[in-house]
Scaffold this active site. Structure first.
Site, short mmCIF file in Angstrom:
data_model
loop_
_atom_site.label_atom_id
_atom_site.label_comp_id
_atom_site.label_asym_id
_atom_site.label_seq_id
_atom_site.Cartn_x
_atom_site.Cartn_y
_atom_site.Cartn_z
N GLU A 2 -6.93 -9.55 4.12
CA GLU A 2 -7.78 -10.16 3.10
C GLU A 2 -6.97 -10.52 1.86
O GLU A 2 -6.05 -9.81 1.47
CB GLU A 2 -8.94 -9.23 2.73
CG GLU A 2 -9.95 -9.09 3.86
CD GLU A 2 -11.16 -8.25 3.51
OE1 GLU A 2 -12.23 -8.51 4.08
OE2 GLU A 2 -11.04 -7.34 2.66
N CYS A 42 -5.18 6.83 0.45
CA CYS A 42 -5.76 7.21 -0.84
C CYS A 42 -7.26 7.43 -0.64
O CYS A 42 -7.95 6.58 -0.07
CB CYS A 42 -5.49 6.13 -1.88
SG CYS A 42 -3.73 5.88 -2.21
N SER A 92 2.33 -3.79 -7.46
CA SER A 92 1.67 -2.51 -7.70
C SER A 92 2.06 -1.52 -6.62
O SER A 92 1.95 -1.82 -5.43
CB SER A 92 0.15 -2.70 -7.71
OG SER A 92 -0.51 -1.45 -7.83
N LEU A 113 -1.77 5.18 -10.68
CA LEU A 113 -1.60 6.56 -11.12
C LEU A 113 -2.82 7.42 -10.77
O LEU A 113 -2.74 8.34 -9.96
CB LEU A 113 -1.32 6.60 -12.62
CG LEU A 113 -0.97 7.97 -13.20
CD1 LEU A 113 0.30 8.52 -12.59
CD2 LEU A 113 -0.84 7.88 -14.72
N CYS A 159 -11.35 -4.08 -6.64
CA CYS A 159 -10.25 -3.14 -6.45
C CYS A 159 -10.69 -1.95 -5.59
O CYS A 159 -11.70 -1.31 -5.86
CB CYS A 159 -9.78 -2.64 -7.82
SG CYS A 159 -8.44 -1.45 -7.76
#
Length: 414
Positions: free
Chosen positions: A129, A153, A246, A269, A388
């Site tokens: 995507e 994550c 990133s 972070l 995001c």
């Protein structure tokens, strides 16, 4: 994917129609020149007999037509001889990846589900995507660097999809080509119209962020080559100050990226203590916060004019306390930094909730008073799962139960 008339539109581009099944005797598709760097274009010309001093000139011509003009057919290349155009058309194509689905959010954000061919006969093709985020003064394209992701994550939807492979440099560049095609972002093309598109400047894609699917520094060679192609002033012409990579913290590659490539750097972070970051961003177990921050302090491309962006997703009751904000300020001492506070974007099956706005504003104020820019990122494209942390390349639509769950989560955040 969720789509309602008042929140999103879904469209499949004409060129995105499913390709017919190829029989056993059907010829294989011609290799595409889209996304190739100058050396690879030279090799492609060499393979059809263009050699010697003539080859460099022909590479420059191809570069101009492919990357500056966005040619989709060799016949458009009017300053290339008819004989060479015929040879090129017989051996190669200018095909982009297939657009399986195009979605447009109510806020103007656009998401493309792109399909690359299978690596070997009989295998499944690869879906990724790409997201375009327009603002009045810029248009940012969020590109993917891997099919899936290996980082897991816990707050990220992409992390629920297994890693298949790295994208090639050509496949990364091709995402930019598709976006510019669909937006009409080439000289002489009809520009796209719609809500939120940039009204300033003469380009619709002005910035690139490697914040899509995958960990860019695990696909380092592809990302490096792609950035060199994207930033070439004779073609796509996106300067390296307009390209941001990133990373979740692949420490050994951060210095290398700054020394060899020099784009803007962003760090995912999300926590200021190792115990919590181990849970949110498991790569922290390998490269803990102290090592990551040292890599940031010595990043060759960092300066007050080129600050490192630290991304911090706001998770209700997890990492959003005033104590967390003060610890973040202390952690960033000695680093030219700005902080992007990201309201958590919901996705089906997540255990997290977004911090309430009062909490986010209090957190931002603490960071700002310490001297750091701390903008709160406005959620964009939530209604099409383009925000995001929401990307995932599966082409199947959400089930009815998942759609209802997502609507409920979004309603709670409003």
């Amino acid at each position: 994917m969720m789509s309602t008339p008042e929140t999103a539109t879904e469209a499949t581009a004409p060129e995105a129609a499913p390709a017919p099944s190829l029989g056993a005797d059907a010829p294989a598709p011609l290799p595409s020149l889209i996304g190739l760097d100058r050396d690879k274009l030279g090799a492609a010309l060499d393979a059809i007999g263009v050699r010697g001093s003539d080859r460099r000139m022909r590479v420059n011509q191809l570069w101009h037509w492919i990357y500056l003009r966005g040619a989709t057919d060799f016949a458009e290349m009017t300053n290339v001889s008819k004989h060479l155009r015929a040879d090129l058309a017989a051996a190669y194509s200018l095909a982009r990846p297939e657009i399986v689905m195009e979605q447009v959010s109510q806020d103007g954000t656009r998401k493309w589900l792109l399909r690359f061919p299978a690596d070997h006969p009989g295998e499944r093709p690869h879906d990724i995507e790409t997201v375009y985020i327009p603002e009045s003064d810029r248009g940012t394209l969020c590109v993917s660097s891997q099919v899936g992701c290996t980082l897991n994550c816990s707050f990220c939807h992409t992390g629920t999809q297994r890693l298949v492979r790295n994208l090639t440099a050509a496949e990364i560049v091709a995402q930019v080509m598709v976006a510019r095609d669909r937006l009409g972002d080439y000289p002489g093309r009809d520009r796209a119209t719609g809500p939120g598109l940039p009204t300033e400047g003469d380009r619709l894609v002005t910035n690139i962020v490697f914040m899509g699917m995958g960990e860019p520094l695990y696909a380092y060679d592809s990302v490096k080559e792609a950035i060199e192609t994207l930033s070439d002033g004779d073609g796509l012409g996106l300067g390296k100050r307009r390209i941001t990579v990133s990373t979740s913290g692949v420490v050994p590659e951060i210095e290398r990226l700054g020394a060899e490539v020099g784009p803007m750097l962003a760090i995912s972070l999300h926590a200021v203590r190792d115990k919590l970051r181990d849970e949110l961003v498991p790569i922290n177990k390998k490269y803990p916060i102290a090592e990551l921050m040292e890599a940031c302090r010595t990043y060759p491309a960092a300066s007050n004019a080129k600050r490192i962006t630290f991304e911090y997703v706001m998770l209700k009751g997890v990492n959003d306390s005033p104590a967390d904000a003060r610890a973040l300020v202390k952690l960033l001492e000695g680093v030219p930094a700005k902080i992007n506070l990201i309201p958590f974007n919901p996705w089906p099956g997540t255990q997290y909730e977004c911090s309430d706005w009062e909490t986010i504003e209090r957190f931002s104020d603490i960071v700002f008073r310490a001297g750091y820019a701390s903008p709160v990122r406005t959620p964009r494209g939530r209604d099409i799962l383009a925000a995001c942390g929401q990307l995932k390349s599966e082409s199947e639509k959400l089930s009815a139960r998942e759609r209802l769950a997502l609507r409920a989560m979004m309603a709670q955040d409003e």
